[in-house]
Design an enzyme around this catalytic site. Structure first.
Site, PDB file in Angstrom:
ATOM      1  N   ARG A   1       2.915 -27.368 -20.924  1.00 18.61           N
ATOM      2  CA  ARG A   1       3.596 -28.329 -21.807  1.00 18.61           C
ATOM      3  C   ARG A   1       3.513 -29.763 -21.322  1.00 18.61           C
ATOM      4  O   ARG A   1       3.240 -30.675 -22.101  1.00 18.61           O
ATOM      5  CB  ARG A   1       5.083 -27.954 -21.901  1.00 18.61           C
ATOM      6  CG  ARG A   1       5.333 -26.710 -22.690  1.00 18.61           C
ATOM      7  CD  ARG A   1       6.798 -26.347 -22.660  1.00 18.61           C
ATOM      8  NE  ARG A   1       7.037 -25.205 -23.538  1.00 18.61           N
ATOM      9  CZ  ARG A   1       8.226 -24.655 -23.753  1.00 18.61           C
ATOM     10  NH1 ARG A   1       9.287 -25.135 -23.145  1.00 18.61           N
ATOM     11  NH2 ARG A   1       8.352 -23.639 -24.566  1.00 18.61           N
TER      12      ARG A   1
ATOM     13  N   HIS B   1      13.022 -32.020 -25.434  1.00 16.12           N
ATOM     14  CA  HIS B   1      13.292 -30.685 -25.892  1.00 16.12           C
ATOM     15  C   HIS B   1      14.379 -30.017 -25.063  1.00 16.12           C
ATOM     16  O   HIS B   1      15.251 -29.314 -25.575  1.00 16.12           O
ATOM     17  CB  HIS B   1      11.972 -29.922 -25.781  1.00 16.12           C
ATOM     18  CG  HIS B   1      12.070 -28.464 -25.903  1.00 16.12           C
ATOM     19  ND1 HIS B   1      12.643 -27.869 -26.990  1.00 16.12           N
ATOM     20  CD2 HIS B   1      11.671 -27.468 -25.090  1.00 16.12           C
ATOM     21  CE1 HIS B   1      12.576 -26.550 -26.829  1.00 16.12           C
ATOM     22  NE2 HIS B   1      12.019 -26.291 -25.684  1.00 16.12           N
TER      23      HIS B   1
END
Lengths: 644, 224, 262
Positions: free
Chosen positions: A333, A408
């Site tokens: 990520r 996030h």
């Protein structure tokens, strides 16, 4: 008054640390439990599961949430799944492997003992959830199905369609509902924690505001658990819910709880880009999309406004495939996110211009559709494609998706010891609100695991141990500290209502978010951080001079709610940048441009920074004191990550 | 602690709906039988009057059947009265603008249609049975010549109009009632739901059409 | 380039639960077609705040269609004109320049208005508390794969469990009935072997609570299913009816015997 940071993590063989630790704990007799009152703030996976479990044991629990029902906590939005070392796939998974992957994935900035406990408890979580009726995906034989997730080389992720978080949360919510009915838990929805009550250095309750009537009230207890989630909304735009806030943890921090590793914030690479300056939040799409989608931008900035279908193959830059030939579009990520930022910074981003920059890259399924057929792609990602089309109005079967990273998850949080207790005795932090298990980077499908492990299987033990050993005097509402805490909250609300300025909370929040996102987002450097550390206090100053809030405190007032939360983000944001500046290395999601390997990846500095940075509030927000908890790695030897 | 009262079916709104479904089924059966009996009007006076006599000769059996039908009707109405009074309280402030998306005209007119049918039943019984009335001057209601009663009654246009209107209401009521019945009793199944809707619609139309055919035939002079 | 539009909004405003409410008209100007409906209201609210007025109160949280917090009746339809879409996922490209938009709160006596478009859905929580769970205390669970669940049952349970508890079913129902919500939870738990021990008591308790909250009855309009953002099927209502009949007519009443371990 500095507190010595004692992790209380047991020593000895790691496989038996939790067992031995549990055996050493003091217990509360079942008949005596109802005499103890425990406050649990937040009803997500950690708070909901914790409150339910403590209620089942017989404690007298008060459960608070700002939503209209405990069922709406933001754990509900997790899509992908939950990891557990069940090894149902016979592919070599084990508790040790999950432990190893999590420590390594966290780039060696998490506590080994905590992570091992998490891996051990992962198997119990699945058992517990299945017993509650969580409808996990199954195979035709009726046994549980698994999928692989987030770069792991084993299939250990349990899932319930694309709604795993929802189903796990509803399981916890229903367990909580059962205890509310049984009378062990009293539920306070639409009630926001405004401050922590600390008496003689020990957490003894919270001050709350009834969000409908505006009533300020003190609730007293023998212990307080904060399970209030992360602080991703400090960036204004994030995948968090609109209401997610850091007030509970920040108020605890101001009352003496150390804040650990605030700069460890995770950016998710596959979110739908902002469409305009009115954007209120960002929506995440499962990163499984990267299995079949190819990420690219035009080679030349001049092509960015052209119809992507007209851009020839030779004019496209599949930059992840070019830079990481072996992992390609499936790099972790943090890498995928940073690279997207870099190409957009170069002016090669696509999609609408927001604040003068096109922030988006293509995630193109053209080749997969050609190879597998549209039906197959629809079967795999149909719901995600529908969601994308609903939001953007574009059909991703025909036009490449546009994606961009978004905040996030926050790995940082309140510092806790092995017993999940903060530096304020009696104040515990669980789930995303604490810092403990994910180090500098969280692996996919591990947030749900940690929330439920803390809630179902750690809080019940550590609270019993605390309550059985603490000697607590009776505190009532007339106590001076209680009265003072209530008066402080009332004063703060009056102050927010009385500024009488010109700017709305949202406009301040957007500006704060921009400063932090641009200087302390996916890539950070000393110059940018120093600039942010000048701008944030100035903005905070303006906030307290020029804020505009209409209405009164004695009614449902959403502008006032926003303003109160933002006041705390204004302070937390500064600490976030300060921590990022102080950690003069790169690790996991914390990418300092001064510290990169020759390949352009995060360069860790274990000699100087293998520690947890725990910040103490000193009375001056801009002058926090840094305390270090050294990390030792006995079982997983630190190595440099490589995904080339 | 005193034991909480056990929850029984008829305490619940669902239970009341179940009672309506079961009684509705009984009443539906009666409607079909009544229609089949009356259709014999097309086979001439002897046939119809003979059938009427046969029914009368059943004696106590006829009264038993009538009691069952009456009981079903009373329960059906009692339940709906209870449910409707609850529902009125369930939304004290209505919408300024409300658009229904899938419901049917039949479903929306159930309550009003039910009231119309109730009034019609009273009128219809008065007309033909208790006591039996003449609708035209110069004709006297006959307890045995049912055929003559029918022809005489339906020659009056407003009487026929009432019957036609009532039968349209009945058709709609039967359609939604029959379709709902399976759902309420928990017998419906997604696989058959569209078929059930078709059958309910067809039967509703058929019953209404057949019942309308009789007064219309009299007006048209086909039955005289 | 994205289109912009100007709209006229008629919004229900009500200060508090005991106050009398009414409609107010607002202009929503320069609204981008890419905004969500709630972002459009954010823009209107920023303008109201700038004018020194109180913004329109409405619930929302995740803004990605899963938490169930948002919901308003838009031009007569709960969650607005798009099927299978929550209010937060409705986008302005489905509206046209010059449109008049009427916005009302969920209407049901069991969902009292707290302010403007915000209603109290505590009744749903109390229905779940009455029995919408499986009693499995932490730590007591057997091995997860010890009890296989046929895939079809697990899938059906998941279909029902997708309910987000937003209340659109009640808002849409001509009778303000909560049957779809109750049926979905009863069917979710009733479809699984783990849910069998409490199955019959569960439906009785949940239905009794539903009635006690003052929701209306079901008369099979199926408006609930049409409004449901998760497209929960009315088939589950049939299941609930069936289960309740069995629970009250067939199944034995459970009696608690006194006495215990000596």
């Amino acid at each position: 008054m500095a507190i010595q940071l004692e992790s209380k993590a047991p020593s000895g063989p790691i496989e038996t640390r939790w067992d031995r630790h549990r055996f050493g704990m003091k217990l509360v007799n079942p008949a005596n439990r109802r005499k103890y009152k425990i406050i649990v703030v937040g009803t997500g996976l950690a708070g909901g599961a914790g409150a339910a479990s403590l209620g089942e044991m017989g404690y007298n629990v008060l459960s608070f949430c700002y939503q209209d029902s405990p069922r709406r906590a933001h754990s509900i939005a997790a899509q992908g799944g939950i990891n557990a070392a069940k090894n149902y796939k016979n592919d070599g998974d084990s508790i040790h492997r999950l432990f190893y992957d999590t420590v390594k994935g966290g780039d060696f900035r998490a506590r080994e003992s905590n992570v091992h406990r998490l891996a051990e408890l992962s198997v119990n979580i699945i058992d517990q959830c299945v017993a509650q009726g969580v409808p996990f995906a199954r195979e035709y034989g009726g046994l549980l199905d698994n999928r692989s997730f987030g770069g792991a080389q084993v299939s250990r992720t349990f899932y319930a369609r694309g709604q795993t978080g929802q189903q796990l949360l509803l399981g916890a919510y229903q367990a909580l509902a059962r205890q509310i009915e049984a009378g062990t838990v009293k539920s306070f929805p639409r009630t926001e924690m405004m401050d922590l009550i600390v008496v003689d250095g020990v957490a003894r309750g919270v001050v709350t505001r009834d969000m409908v009537s505006g009533k300020i009230e003190a609730h007293l207890a023998d212990a307080v658990v904060l399970a209030t989630g992360g602080y991703g909304n400090v960036f204004f735009l994030s995948t968090n819910a609109i209401g997610c806030n850091a007030t509970a943890v920040w108020r605890a921090h101001r009352k003496g709880a150390y804040f650990a590793n605030p700069c460890f914030t995770q950016i998710h690479p596959t979110c739908i880009p902002a469409a305009g300056d009115y954007q209120s939040k960002l929506t995440l799409m499962s990163e499984s999309l990267r299995n079949d989608g190819r990420v690219w931008v035009p080679k030349s900035a001049g092509d960015c406004t052209r119809d992507p279908a007209e851009i020839a193959e030779k004019d496209r830059d599949y930059y992840l495939e070019r830079l990481y030939p072996s992992f390609g579009n499936l790099v972790p990520r943090d890498i995928a996110s940073r690279r997207a930022k870099m190409v957009c910074d170069e002016g090669r981003g696509v999609g609408p211009e927001v604040d003068g920059v096109r922030r988006g890259v293509y995630l193109d399924f053209r080749d997969s559709i050609k190879r597998l057929g549209e039906a197959k792609i629809r079967e795999r990602y149909g719901n995600l494609f529908d969601m994308y089309e609903r939001i953007t109005g574009e059909n991703p079967y025909k036009v490449p998706m546009r994606i961009y990273p978004a905040t996030h998850y926050t790995m940082g949080g309140l510092w806790v010891d092995y017993n999940l207790m903060t530096t304020i005795p009696g104040c515990f932090a669980a789930g995303e609100a604490n810092f403990s298990d994910h180090g500098a980077n969280r692996l996919g499908a591990s947030a749900l695991m940690q929330g439920l492990a803390d809630g179902y299987f750690v809080l019940p033990y550590v609270l019993g141990n605390y309550l059985a050993s603490a000697k607590l005097d009776k505190v009532d509402e007339g106590h001076i500290e209680v009265k003072k805490a209530v008066a402080d909250v009332e004063e703060r609300i009056e102050k927010l209502l009385g500024i009488g300025g010109d700017r709305s909370p949202d406009s301040f929040h957007r500006e704060l978010g921009n400063i932090i996102w641009n200087n302390c987002g996916m890539a950070r450097n000393a110059k940018g951080l120093e600039g942010a550390l000048e701008r944030i206090p100035a903005l905070r100053e303006e906030f307290w001079q020029n804020l505009k809030v209409t209405g009164t405190g004695e009614s449902l007032n959403q502008t006032l709610e926003k303003a109160g939360r933002l006041a705390d983000f204004m302070e937390l944001g500064e600490l976030l940048c300060r921590d990022a500046l102080a950690r003069d290395e790169s690790c996991g999601c914390h990418y300092r441009e001064e510290h990169v390997t020759e390949e352009g990846e995060a360069a860790r500095n274990d000699a100087d920074y293998q520690y947890v940075a725990a910040w103490e509030y000193t009375g001056d927000v801009s002058k926090p004191a840094l305390h270090k908890e050294a990390l030792e790695f006995e079982y997983v030897k630190p190595v440099q990550r490589s995904y080339k | 602690m005193p034991m909480a009262k056990a929850i029984t079916l008829h305490d619940t709104t669902i239970g009341k709906k179940v009672v309506m479904a079961v009684t509705g089924l009984v009443l539906y059966g009666f409607v079909i039988a009544h229609m089949l009996g009356n259709l014999q009007v097309f086979m001439g006076p002897e046939q119809l009057n003979g059938y009427a006599k046969k029914l009368h000769d059943l004696g106590p059996l006829l009264y038993a059947a009538r009691a069952v039908i009456l009981l079903a009707l009373v329960l059906h109405v009692a339940m709906v009265v209870q449910l409707v009074s609850r529902t009125a309280a369930a939304r004290p402030i209505g919408y300024r603008l409300k658009k229904n998306q899938v419901t049917t005209y039949a479903a929306l007119t159930m309550k009003l249609g039910g009231v119309v049918l109730m009034l019609f039943i009273v009128y219809h019984l008065a007309h033909f049975t208790f006591p039996g009335l003449s609708m035209t001057a110069g004709y006297k209601h006959s307890p045995t010549d049912v055929y003559a009663n029918v022809v005489s009654g339906f020659r009056v246009p407003w009487v026929t109009a009432i019957y036609v209107l009532a039968q349209l209401c009945l058709g709609l009521h039967l359609y939604h009632g029959a379709f709902s019945l399976f759902q309420t009793l928990g017998l419906s199944h997604p696989r058959y739901v569209e078929k059930a809707r078709f059958v309910a619609q067809t039967l509703g139309i058929a019953v209404a059409a057949a019942n309308i055919a009789m007064p219309v035939a009299v007006v048209a002079g086909i039955v005289k | 380039m994205s289109k912009t539009m100007n709209l006229t909004l008629h919004v229900w405003r009500q200060k508090g639960g005991t106050d009398v409410g009414g409609f107010e008209t607002y202009k929503a100007q320069d609204i981008s077609e890419h905004m969500s409906f709630l972002e459009m209201l954010d823009v209107v609210n920023e303008r109201l705040l700038a004018d020194g007025k109180e913004p329109i109160a409405f619930d929302s949280d995740c803004r990605e269609g899963i938490c169930g917090m948002c919901g308003m009746v838009i031009n007569g339809v709960p969650h607005g004109p798009n099927a299978a879409t929550t209010t937060c996922q409705l986008h302005m490209r489905h509206f046209n320049d010059g449109d008049e938009v009427t916005i009302e709160p969920w209407r049901a006596s069991a969902f009292p208005v707290l302010r403007d478009l915000v209603v109290d859905r505590g009744a749903f929580d109390r229905i779940i508390q009455a029995g919408g769970y499986i009693s499995a205390s932490s730590g007591s669970a057997p091995e997860a794969n010890g009890l296989p669940v046929p895939k079809a049952d697990a899938d059906r349970a998941m279909d029902a469990a997708a309910c987000i508890g937003c209340g659109a079913c009640v808002a849409a129902c001509p009778n303000a009935s909560a049957m779809l919500f109750v049926a979905a939870k009863a069917a979710h738990l009733g479809a699984l072997p783990q849910g069998q021990p409490e199955r019959w008591e569960r439906v009785k308790k949940m239905v009794a609570q539903m009635d006690a909250e003052g929701f209306g009855h079901c008369s099979n309009h199926y408006e609930c299913m049409a409004a449901c953002p998760k497209e929960i099927s009315v088939d589950f209502i049939a299941q609930l009816n069936r289960d309740l009949v069995r629970a009250t007519v067939v199944e034995r009443e459970h009696e608690e015997k006194s006495g215990g371990a000596g």
